[in-house]
Write an enzyme that holds these catalytic residues in place. Structure first.
Site, mmCIF file in Angstrom:
data_model
loop_
_atom_site.group_PDB
_atom_site.id
_atom_site.type_symbol
_atom_site.label_atom_id
_atom_site.label_comp_id
_atom_site.label_asym_id
_atom_site.label_seq_id
_atom_site.Cartn_x
_atom_site.Cartn_y
_atom_site.Cartn_z
ATOM 1 N N GLU A 31 -3.039 0.791 -2.312
ATOM 2 C CA GLU A 31 -4.011 1.856 -1.882
ATOM 3 C C GLU A 31 -4.634 1.317 -0.508
ATOM 4 O O GLU A 31 -5.318 0.336 -0.397
ATOM 5 C CB GLU A 31 -4.471 2.479 -2.911
ATOM 6 C CG GLU A 31 -5.383 3.607 -2.421
ATOM 7 C CD GLU A 31 -6.221 4.329 -3.049
ATOM 8 O OE1 GLU A 31 -6.488 3.647 -4.196
ATOM 9 O OE2 GLU A 31 -6.993 5.449 -2.779
ATOM 10 N N ARG A 258 -3.994 -9.337 -14.349
ATOM 11 C CA ARG A 258 -4.675 -9.397 -13.186
ATOM 12 C C ARG A 258 -5.258 -10.771 -12.913
ATOM 13 O O ARG A 258 -5.497 -11.428 -13.826
ATOM 14 C CB ARG A 258 -5.465 -8.386 -12.758
ATOM 15 C CG ARG A 258 -6.833 -8.516 -13.554
ATOM 16 C CD ARG A 258 -7.821 -7.035 -13.571
ATOM 17 N NE ARG A 258 -8.567 -7.390 -12.147
ATOM 18 C CZ ARG A 258 -8.328 -6.294 -11.201
ATOM 19 N NH1 ARG A 258 -7.614 -5.585 -11.350
ATOM 20 N NH2 ARG A 258 -9.125 -6.320 -10.134
ATOM 21 N N LYS A 268 -11.976 -3.883 -4.602
ATOM 22 C CA LYS A 268 -12.090 -3.765 -3.074
ATOM 23 C C LYS A 268 -13.537 -2.856 -3.089
ATOM 24 O O LYS A 268 -14.186 -2.834 -2.095
ATOM 25 C CB LYS A 268 -10.913 -2.687 -2.875
ATOM 26 C CG LYS A 268 -9.960 -3.607 -2.430
ATOM 27 C CD LYS A 268 -8.716 -2.553 -1.970
ATOM 28 C CE LYS A 268 -7.967 -1.954 -3.180
ATOM 29 N NZ LYS A 268 -6.623 -1.136 -2.951
HETATM 30 P P1 ATP Z 1 -9.043 -3.324 -6.830
HETATM 31 O O1 ATP Z 1 -9.300 -3.126 -8.311
HETATM 32 O O2 ATP Z 1 -9.466 -4.644 -6.169
HETATM 33 O O3 ATP Z 1 -9.955 -2.150 -5.946
HETATM 34 P P2 ATP Z 1 -6.762 -2.067 -6.817
HETATM 35 O O4 ATP Z 1 -5.907 -2.250 -8.158
HETATM 36 O O5 ATP Z 1 -7.388 -0.601 -6.790
HETATM 37 O O6 ATP Z 1 -7.676 -3.182 -6.413
HETATM 38 P P3 ATP Z 1 -4.213 -1.345 -5.390
HETATM 39 O O7 ATP Z 1 -4.272 -1.388 -3.780
HETATM 40 O O8 ATP Z 1 -4.293 -0.276 -6.295
HETATM 41 O O9 ATP Z 1 -5.900 -1.953 -5.595
HETATM 42 O O10 ATP Z 1 -3.378 -2.644 -5.872
HETATM 43 C C1 ATP Z 1 -2.386 -2.883 -5.335
HETATM 44 C C2 ATP Z 1 -1.310 -3.702 -6.209
HETATM 45 O O11 ATP Z 1 -1.959 -4.986 -6.571
HETATM 46 C C3 ATP Z 1 -1.271 -3.040 -7.796
HETATM 47 O O12 ATP Z 1 -0.028 -3.226 -8.224
HETATM 48 C C4 ATP Z 1 -2.425 -3.796 -8.455
HETATM 49 O O13 ATP Z 1 -1.924 -3.913 -9.866
HETATM 50 C C5 ATP Z 1 -2.307 -5.103 -7.723
HETATM 51 N N1 ATP Z 1 -3.684 -5.721 -7.913
HETATM 52 C C6 ATP Z 1 -4.773 -5.450 -7.630
HETATM 53 N N2 ATP Z 1 -5.732 -6.490 -8.082
HETATM 54 C C7 ATP Z 1 -5.111 -7.498 -8.601
HETATM 55 C C8 ATP Z 1 -5.431 -8.658 -9.050
HETATM 56 N N3 ATP Z 1 -6.683 -8.847 -8.927
HETATM 57 N N4 ATP Z 1 -4.590 -9.414 -9.571
HETATM 58 C C9 ATP Z 1 -3.245 -8.964 -9.592
HETATM 59 N N5 ATP Z 1 -2.695 -8.096 -8.992
HETATM 60 C C10 ATP Z 1 -3.770 -7.076 -8.493
HETATM 61 MG MG MG Z 2 -6.848 0.858 -7.365
#
Ligand code: ATP
Ligand code: MG
Length: 763
Positions: A31, A258, A268
């Site tokens: 995102e 994760r 984020k």
């Molecule tokens: P955050 O929790 O940091 O805001 P998010 O999951 O909201 O991250 P996205 O942009 O939705 O961020 O994530 C894009 C991809 O990266 C998704 O498939 C998510 O599962 C993966 N991802 C996000 N954080 C991690 C992590 N700490 N380890 C592995 N994969 C991750």
């Molecule tokens: Mg997210």
């Protein structure tokens, strides 16, 4: 290099071998609401890496469904990060917003099938109606709207006739599902906000659960990898694709753990707070765990990818030690980068018996002797050494320069101290020294013994530099917020000195400043006139010893930490546990598919049944006796399976006939889900038939409004103040009233009817 296959690769390999798919297609779906961090690097490495390993393709898809938080600059940062890490996406950058029209049409299709409805409860009411983990939810009265009415309202939502929050579109699934996510999840919401790509074209936006599976489907994704938090969303993923009868081939979702790392926040939202509050200089502050931050700090993409591969892919959450990432950086830089000299805290040394100047040959790669690469190292009468490399009153074991102990200048001569010059405050300002002409490095015939060599920089030709010594941003293992920041995460040294070659020759982008660490010119602030170097990483892990200091002040219990093994300990195995789930064998796979296809079971129902023989034979026998398949599957997997942990199948006091009977009673709404559990307990205790239990205990569900109404009235009369508060707008109290009525009826009243009655009576 033979590497054990992780469980995701095992799945992909099987799916290709079985012909389920011809080609693997993955996607990375961020995102664009912040800069990508090291956790995203893990997801990038997995998605792009698997596609690469199996000759498939990986898409980059911006998941841009929330116009309030998304920005082009974040999308740009994501593209940069993927490229910099060395990956290339297939085709153009894709966007969920590319599919808004198609997604809308799918939603219309769901409405037409009676599987989605426009709900007009407030956000708060929706939350309240959802129930809790232990209590089933209640369905909104609006769920009864006709298909025509829903189509009309949904179209008007799109046209912008309503305000934010006035209506939502929801899937009609199951308000009493034990999986809370399945309780009529939201599919669309109204947001009058400008979208970074579609502008004002839309004012309704699809929710993640709706958009994600369909975008995967539209793009022909085969394996949709995501993190464990989405495990419960998998049921919706499947429900939507199945209900729309899409595929095969269709995508399936698989979850992996994760990345969590100690001394680091990976969210984020939290990172944005640090940026917005000015605690760091921006998303690319070299202390940030963002790809942009690491890049600016001087980390290499190779080191980050190596790190991501070394931690393995697991199904169990754990915390990786940040020292492991730092090791990966050192491991990558150590063989590669040239060694040069820098003095952080210069102390002037005048070599009284030296006249003129000379240029010494000094190798850039003394650690890798056959490797070519020398610079001319200027040497003259005035040089600078590190202030702490001289000690007037040396402690025991001090090997460097003292009034009585000579020292070697790296690549040059041995010197000895003749005189110490101090200012009025007693601070040493200069050392007067003398050198031994026959002690030149590589041609030393002096016979003088020294205990160490120290770095130095020639005064006439050295360059002033600003050095930024970065350290961990947080001082505790499990940081929560700004209060846990490490006040020493950045130390700026304004008047360091670097040797000439670093500025004039630039043999590489990165350097090891001998005895100091690895350094990289700051790509934003450094110029030849004002060189600025970032410390990428120190030479040794200084936290291994001192890590006590932060922890003692923090009472938080760290999660299980995977400790770094040092290289000397040998094994280079990935440290993450391989949480591989054994694949179904051929016979199980056939059963699984039959249950899915013919009996309409969901994946998470069909899979365990196919694996477990005892449950399966009860299931098959129950079906023969007319049980409702999905309900029976749930009973078996939730209730019976628990019992089978302590008793054998023969010891059960009920059989498939009783179970079938129970499922029919639930289906016919003769008993509530809550009561069904009680009946089940009674069955396993007494072995009675459910019909009989219900009759004896009087547990029949009360559906007749005429019977419930008096109880509703009684409850309302009993709580006049609460009724007044409710009418003044405290809608939260509805849940309280429902609870009271259910209590009065011993859990037998049909919650949906109670709800409707209360709504009417409280108007
Ligand atoms: P955050 O929790 O940091 O805001 P998010 O999951 O909201 O991250 P996205 O942009 O939705 O961020 O994530 C894009 C991809 O990266 C998704 O498939 C998510 O599962 C993966 N991802 C996000 N954080 C991690 C992590 N700490 N380890 C592995 N994969 C991750
Ligand atoms: Mg997210």
């Amino acid at each position: 290099m033979e590497k054990k296959k992780d469980f995701l690769r095992a799945i992909v390999e099987e799916d290709l071998a079985s012909g389920k798919y011809e080609e693997v297609v993955t996607r990375f779906p961020p995102e664009p609401n912040g800069f990508p961090h090291i956790g995203h690097a893990k997801a990038i490495t997995i998605n792009f890496g698997i596609a690469r390993d199996f000759g498939g393709r990986c898409h980059l898809r911006m998941d841009d469904t929330n116009p309030m938080t998304e920005e082009e600059k974040y999308a740009k940062a994501i593209e940069d990060a993927v490229h910099w890490l060395g990956f290339e996406w297939d085709g153009p950058v894709r966007h969920t917003s590319d599919y808004f029209e198609r997604l809308y049409n799918y939603a219309v299709e769901l409405i037409k099938r009676g599987k989605a409805y426009v709900d007009s409860l407030s956000e708060e009411e929706i939350r309240e109606y959802r129930g809790t983990v232990t209590e089933p939810g209640r369905r909104s009265i609006y769920a009864e709207r006709s298909v025509e009415e829903n189509l009309d309202l949904f179209e008007r939502m799109r046209k912008g006739e309503f305000k934010d929050g006035e209506h939502v579109l929801r899937a009609k699934i199951d308000m009493s599902s034990p999986n809370m996510q399945m309780r009529d999840p939201l599919l669309y919401r109204i947001r009058h906000a400008r979208h970074m790509r579609t502008g004002d074209e839309w004012c309704i936006y699809p929710m993640y659960d709706f958009a994600h599976c369909l975008s995967d489907y539209i793009e022909g994704i085969t394996h949709s990898f995501c993190t464990l938090e989405f495990e419960n969303n998998r049921a919706i993923y499947d429900w939507i694709l199945d209900t729309l009868r899409l595929g095969p081939p269709r995508p399936y979702q698989y979850e992996f753990a994760r990345l969590n790392m100690n001394y680091t926040v990976l969210s984020k939202r939290k990172l944005k707070e640090l940026v917005d509050s000015g605690k760091v200089s921006g998303w690319d502050d070299p202390r940030m765990p963002t790809i942009a931050g690491y890049r600016r700090r001087g980390y290499t993409p190779e080191a980050i990818v190596n790190f991501c591969n070394s931690i393995g892919i697991s199904k169990a959450n754990s915390v990786v030690d940040v020292a492991q990432l730092e090791h990966a950086i050192r491991d990558d830089l150590n063989p590669k980068v040239p060694r040069v000299m820098c003095v952080l805290d210069p102390l002037k040394v005048v070599i009284e018996n030296y006249e003129g100047a000379e240029e010494l040959d000094a190798p850039y790669y003394p650690h890798d002797v056959p490797r070519e690469g020398f610079r001319k190292l200027p040497f003259s009468r005035e040089i600078y050494i590190e202030r702490e490399d001289f000690s007037e009153n040396p402690p025991k074991g001090y090997y460097r320069l003292t009034p009585d102990q000579p020292v070697r200048l790296r690549h040059a001569y041995i010197i000895r101290c003749k005189e110490i010059i101090k200012d009025d405050d007693g601070r040493i300002t200069e050392i007067r020294a003398e050198y031994y002409p026959d002690s030149k490095s590589g041609a030393d015939t002096s016979g003088i013994k020294v205990k160490s060599a120290i770095q130095w920089v020639d005064a006439a030709t050295g360059y002033r530099a600003e050095i930024r010594l970065y350290d961990r941003l947080f001082r505790v293992e499990n940081p929560q917020g700004p209060e846990d920041l490490n006040p020493e995460s950045l130390k700026i040294i304004h008047k360091a000195l670097v040797e000439r070659a670093v500025i004039e020759e630039k043999p590489d982008e990165r350097f090891q400043f001998e005895r100091q660490g690895y350094f990289y010119p700051d790509p934003v602030d450094s110029t030849d006139e004002h060189p600025v170097f970032n410390r990428i990483v120190s030479l040794k892990d200084s936290w291994a010893k001192k890590s006590k200091r932060g922890e003692e002040s923090s009472k938080r219990v760290p999660e299980k930490v995977i400790k770094t093994k040092s290289k000397k300990e040998g094994k280079k195995e990935p440290l993450g546990e391989e949480g591989r789930v054994a694949p179904l064998d051929k016979a199980q796979q056939e059963i699984f598919e039959r249950y899915r296809r013919d009996l309409g079971l969901r994946e998470e129902q069909a899979n365990p049944l196919a694996r477990d023989e005892a449950l399966r034979s009860l299931f098959e026998a129950g079906i023969k006796r007319g049980a409702v398949p999905a309900t029976l599957a749930n009973l078996l997997l939730n209730e019976v399976a628990r019992e089978l942990k302590s008793v054998s199948p023969e010891e059960l006091r009920y059989g498939p006939g009783e179970l079938a009977e129970l499922t029919k009673m639930i289906e016919e709404e003769r008993i509530s889900v809550k009561i069904a559990k009680q009946i089940f307990e009674e069955m396993s205790r007494s072995g009675e038939r459910p019909e009989k239990i219900v009759e004896e205990k009087g547990w029949e569900q009360i559906n007749d409004p005429q019977k419930i109404l008096p109880i509703v009235d009684e409850v309302l009369t009993k709580h006049p103040e609460k009724v007044a508060q409710y009418r003044e707008g405290n809608r939260k109290l509805l849940g309280f009233f429902v609870g009271q009525v259910l209590k009065e009826t011993g859990g037998r009243a049909n919650p949906q009817v109670v709800n409707e009655l209360l709504n009417r009576e409280l108007k």
